[in-house]
Design a protein around this motif. Structure first.
Motif, short mmCIF file in Angstrom:
data_model
loop_
_atom_site.label_atom_id
_atom_site.label_comp_id
_atom_site.label_asym_id
_atom_site.label_seq_id
_atom_site.Cartn_x
_atom_site.Cartn_y
_atom_site.Cartn_z
N VAL A 21 -51.14 -9.00 14.27
CA VAL A 21 -49.75 -8.27 14.04
C VAL A 21 -49.43 -7.87 15.04
CG1 VAL A 21 -52.14 -7.44 12.21
CG2 VAL A 21 -52.47 -6.28 14.36
N GLY A 22 -49.46 -8.60 15.84
CA GLY A 22 -47.91 -7.44 16.84
C GLY A 22 -48.48 -7.20 17.64
N VAL A 23 -49.76 -7.10 17.91
CA VAL A 23 -49.90 -7.35 19.35
C VAL A 23 -50.23 -8.31 20.54
CG1 VAL A 23 -52.30 -6.30 20.74
CG2 VAL A 23 -52.17 -5.50 18.48
N PRO A 24 -49.60 -8.11 21.65
CA PRO A 24 -49.78 -8.49 22.50
C PRO A 24 -51.07 -9.77 23.11
CG PRO A 24 -47.93 -6.86 23.28
CD PRO A 24 -48.99 -6.56 22.10
N ALA A 25 -51.17 -10.41 23.68
CA ALA A 25 -52.25 -10.87 23.68
C ALA A 25 -52.94 -11.43 23.97
CB ALA A 25 -51.89 -12.93 23.80
N ASP A 26 -53.00 -10.64 24.96
CA ASP A 26 -53.49 -9.84 26.75
C ASP A 26 -54.09 -8.89 26.15
OD1 ASP A 26 -51.21 -9.43 26.59
OD2 ASP A 26 -51.84 -8.81 29.16
N GLU A 27 -53.82 -8.13 25.16
CA GLU A 27 -54.55 -6.61 24.71
C GLU A 27 -54.91 -7.06 24.00
OE1 GLU A 27 -52.20 -2.61 22.17
OE2 GLU A 27 -51.17 -3.99 23.70
N ALA A 28 -55.11 -7.88 22.98
CA ALA A 28 -55.79 -7.78 21.45
C ALA A 28 -57.11 -8.32 22.26
CB ALA A 28 -54.99 -8.85 20.75
N GLU A 29 -56.85 -9.01 24.15
CA GLU A 29 -58.19 -9.50 23.40
C GLU A 29 -59.11 -8.76 24.58
OE1 GLU A 29 -61.47 -11.48 24.38
OE2 GLU A 29 -59.14 -12.25 23.74
N GLN A 30 -58.57 -7.50 24.69
CA GLN A 30 -58.43 -6.76 25.16
C GLN A 30 -59.52 -5.82 24.14
OE1 GLN A 30 -56.23 -3.99 27.97
NE2 GLN A 30 -56.29 -6.10 29.38
N LEU A 31 -58.68 -5.34 23.44
CA LEU A 31 -58.86 -4.69 22.00
C LEU A 31 -60.12 -5.07 20.84
CD1 LEU A 31 -55.85 -3.79 20.74
CD2 LEU A 31 -57.25 -2.07 21.06
N HIS A 32 -60.05 -6.66 20.97
CA HIS A 32 -61.02 -7.18 20.70
C HIS A 32 -62.77 -7.17 21.48
CE1 HIS A 32 -63.93 -11.25 19.48
NE2 HIS A 32 -62.89 -10.33 18.14
N VAL A 33 -62.91 -7.00 23.40
CA VAL A 33 -64.24 -6.80 23.58
C VAL A 33 -64.70 -5.40 23.24
CG1 VAL A 33 -64.37 -7.05 25.93
CG2 VAL A 33 -63.07 -8.48 25.39
N ALA A 34 -63.28 -4.31 23.21
CA ALA A 34 -63.95 -3.36 23.09
C ALA A 34 -64.66 -2.80 21.36
CB ALA A 34 -62.69 -2.17 22.23
N LEU A 35 -63.99 -3.86 20.89
CA LEU A 35 -64.31 -3.83 18.97
C LEU A 35 -65.92 -4.42 19.04
CD1 LEU A 35 -63.84 -3.54 15.96
CD2 LEU A 35 -62.93 -5.66 15.57
N GLY A 36 -65.81 -5.71 19.69
CA GLY A 36 -67.41 -6.40 20.07
C GLY A 36 -68.48 -4.30 20.56
#
Length: 725
Positions: A21-36
């Motif tokens: 959806v337009g989030v840089p890959a490294d930031e997307a990974e960090q967000l995914h961890v925070a979501l978890g």
């Protein structure tokens, strides 16, 4: 929520989908961890999960598609159609105006059942209805309202006033109260902050309370030099800028009556309002500035054959020229004041029921209803702001509006009576300049109409701006869109939107939101303080208080601030005739259809009568049809209908037209749409726009030959039934 089903549940979302959806890959990974981590602690769905996501994960800089993914994913399987987009916390709740009051006096007011401001808010709202004497005495004390003569009773029984008479025997001046220093405040506090369009990088302009008071007194003294009788009507037709606010307060301070006229009106509409109100003088501006353009305003006032006009220059460096014989320039008008005492003025103290302002709201007969505000009405407006938008001393309040509409005077009183500053932007609110002004002025409460939000969202003109000072938004005038307001909340790190619905005739709201309740998008969480509202069933009787349903909304007549007279219509016939009696009182008509769901949120469903809301302006079908019917000789008759778009949002103007030639071509309807828009914008309001023109063989009518616009509205609300011309 049907929309949520198009999104993945939160625990099914991968970092790759976040990146997509337009989030840089490294930031997307960090967000995914925070979501978890959030899911692990709070679950994959529900308000607690959303509160953590909106406060810990989401920022204004991220793509809005990510915000949608999180919000709709969080509520994908949520049982309610009104999931909360904002949830209060107790630490903040006790700091609100109502929170502080309840922490101090909650047990005294509500008894031993009082728990905390969040848990006990609904009970406090009920108290405001059941004990008006106790509630309003308390609020006036909290707001430091000064009466020159106190009322013998807050609410008195009086057969002439349905629901009773308010502030019996009280004398005050509402403008004078705006110019008083609040406890802990100073005359050096900012009262106004403003900026002109095109000056984005220039310092802000400020006016202290001391300076405002001096200028208001100067204008009040100059007004007296005109030789008008006290209580004479004096109109204002100009943009809402610092001079307009000064003039407004001066008219009320000096015991005259403001006549509010929107600066967008054509000469015929100006003339109608001047005539109805018997206006003796008018303040206007030579031009309205829009960028480098100068849009004539004084010439429209002249074309309306106004009485004496006092003309303010749009540019201070460019004197007004070409005045009509007898009219005054702003400088000449001010020069008439007694220079020895020009900055001092003894406020004219008047009965609470004395008129201070005449505003106009469209009726179903084509002539606008002339609604007088009294000295009590500003107290209702300011009390709503105190209670629901939590406006406090030191706040900065902004709401793009005009003194011609009720939100203009509302803004003046809601801010100054609560010790807050008014933030004014002299220009269009649709672009980056206004959005930057919100940042630079450190606005704490931003009021809007949904069409402004939609424009911002479409252009992303708020990008890179810091709106962290905003404590809440408010919205009025039109139906809101869920997606647009989700986007808006995200610009200020998910501060709540307090929806606010009311009317000119009640000086504020009857249903709204609260900083002490969870707020859902495009929904209202509570009746306004002091208001008991009912939803009428098909039998015209109120639904049970805890019942879900949809129907015409009615108000208990015991409602502080509500109108008791009209200048050009029978007040009883307009608001009470044929309404049901309930608990011994005849209910008051408002005219909107409302829905209450099982979670006790409210949603508006448009007008139940034949008026509509276009761009936040209420207008009658009759007014519009009168213009459309005269466009050309091929038109037999028309019906103007306000239709809500299928995705939610403001009503759109659809015109059903019966033509002499029933075999009309598409090109004919396209041409008519252009002609309708041209006539509408020239003769009524340049802000109005026809969305669709639909050819029909005949208009549906009752046995008494009345057009049944509701049938057309229901039909045209179906997307496949509406032509897109």
């Amino acid at each position: 929520m049907a929309r949520s089903m198009a999104y993945q549940a939160l625990d099914k979302i991968s970092s790759e989908e976040i990146s997509a959806v337009g989030v840089p890959a490294d930031e997307a990974e960090q967000l995914h961890v925070a979501l978890g981590e959030i899911i692990k602690k709070h679950g994959a769905s529900g308000p607690a999960t959303w509160r953590e996501i909106s406060s810990r994960m989401l920022t204004p800089e991220q793509p809005f598609a990510l915000h949608q993914m999180m919000y709709y994913g969080c509520y994908r399987t949520y049982a309610s159609s009104t999931p909360p987009a904002w949830i209060p916390n107790l630490d903040d709740a006790v700091l609100t105006n109502i929170g502080r009051l309840l922490e101090k006096r909650g047990k005294e007011i509500l008894g031993s059942g009082y728990k905390d401001p969040i848990s006990s808010f609904s009970e406090f709202q009920k108290f405001s209805v059941s004990d008006p004497e106790g509630y309003w005495s308390m609020i006036f004390e909290e707001m430091e309202i000064k009466f020159s003569t106190k009322s013998s009773c807050i609410l008195c029984e009086d057969a002439s006033y349905p629901g009773g008479k308010w502030l019996c025997g009280a004398f005050l001046n509402s403008a004078s109260n705006c110019l008083n220093v609040k406890k802990g405040g100073s005359f050096d506090d900012a009262a106004l902050v403003w900026r002109d369009e095109g000056c984005d990088d220039m310092p802000l302009n400020f006016m202290t309370l001391k300076e405002l008071k001096a200028q208001v007194c100067h204008v009040a003294n100059a007004l007296d030099s005109l030789g008008l009788e006290k209580e004479s009507a004096i109109a204002i037709d100009m943009p809402m800028n610092p001079i307009a606010v000064i003039i407004y307060l001066a008219i009320v301070l000096a015991g005259y009556v403001v006549v509010s006229i929107a600066d967008s009106f054509a000469p015929a509409e100006i003339s109608t309002r001047l005539s109805i109100s018997k206006t003796k003088a008018i303040f206007t501006q030579d031009y309205i500035l829009r960028g480098e353009k100068e849009l004539p305003l004084y010439s429209r006032v002249v074309d309306a054959k106004s009485p004496l006009a006092i003309v303010v220059p749009a540019r201070a460096t460019k004197p007004v020229k070409g005045l009509r014989h007898g009219d005054l320039s702003w400088d000449d008008f001010l020069g008439q004041a007694d220079t020895a005492k020009k900055d001092e003025y003894i406020a004219v103290q008047q009965p609470a029921e004395a008129f201070t302002n005449v505003l106009f709201s469209s009726g179903t007969t084509g002539e606008p209803k002339a609604i007088p505000w009294t000295h009590a009405t500003p107290l209702k407006a300011a009390a709503d702001a105190w209670s629901h938008m939590d406006i406090r001393k030191g706040d900065v309040v902004c709401w793009p509006t005009n003194l011609g509409w009720m939100m203009g005077p509302w803004l003046v009183y809601a801010s100054l009576l609560n010790g807050a500053s008014i933030a004014l932007f002299n220009g269009s609110p649709l672009g980056h300049g206004f959005a930057k002004f919100i940042q630079d002025a450190k606005v704490t409460m931003l009021g809007l109409v949904p069409s402004i939000v939609r424009a911002w969202k479409n252009t992303n003109c708020t990008a890179s701006l810091d709106w962290s000072n905003i404590r809440c938004f408010s919205s009025s005038g039109e139906a809101s869109s869920i997606d647009d307001y989700l986007w808006l909340m995200g610009r200020a790190k998910y501060k709540p939107v307090i929806e606010y619905c009311g009317g000119t005739e009640i000086g504020g709201g009857f249903v709204t939101g609260s900083m002490l309740q969870p707020q859902a998008l495009a929904a209202f969480s509570t009746p306004a303080m002091g208001c008991h509202l009912y939803i009428l069933g098909s039998d015209s009787k109120p639904l049970a208080e805890d019942a879900a349903g949809i129907g015409e909304l009615a108000l208990d007549p015991t409602f502080f601030g509500a109108s008791t007279t009209l200048l050009n219509a029978n007040h009883y016939d307009v608001y009470f005739k044929d309404m049901p009696i309930w608990n011994g009182k005849q209910l008051r008509r408002h005219g909107d259809e409302f829905e209450r769901n099982k979670e006790r949120y409210y949603r508006a469903h448009g007008r139940a009568d034949d008026t509509m809301n276009l761009g936040g302006i209420k207008v009658s079908s009759v007014e519009l049809e009168r213009i459309f019917n005269a466009v050309n000789g091929d038109v037999v008759e028309t019906a103007a209908i306000g239709v809500p778009p299928s995705g939610g949002g403001p009503e759109q103007l659809v015109v059903a037209v019966v033509l002499k030639d029933q075999n009309q071509e598409t090109e004919t309807l396209e041409k008519l749409k252009l002609e309708f828009n041209s006539a509408l914008q020239k003769k009524l309001n340049p802000l109005f726009k026809v969305s669709s023109v639909i050819g029909v063989p005949a208009l549906p009518r009752t046995a008494s030959n009345k057009v049944m616009r509701r049938i057309l509205r229901n039909e045209f609300s179906q997307p496949n039934k509406r032509a897109k011309f």
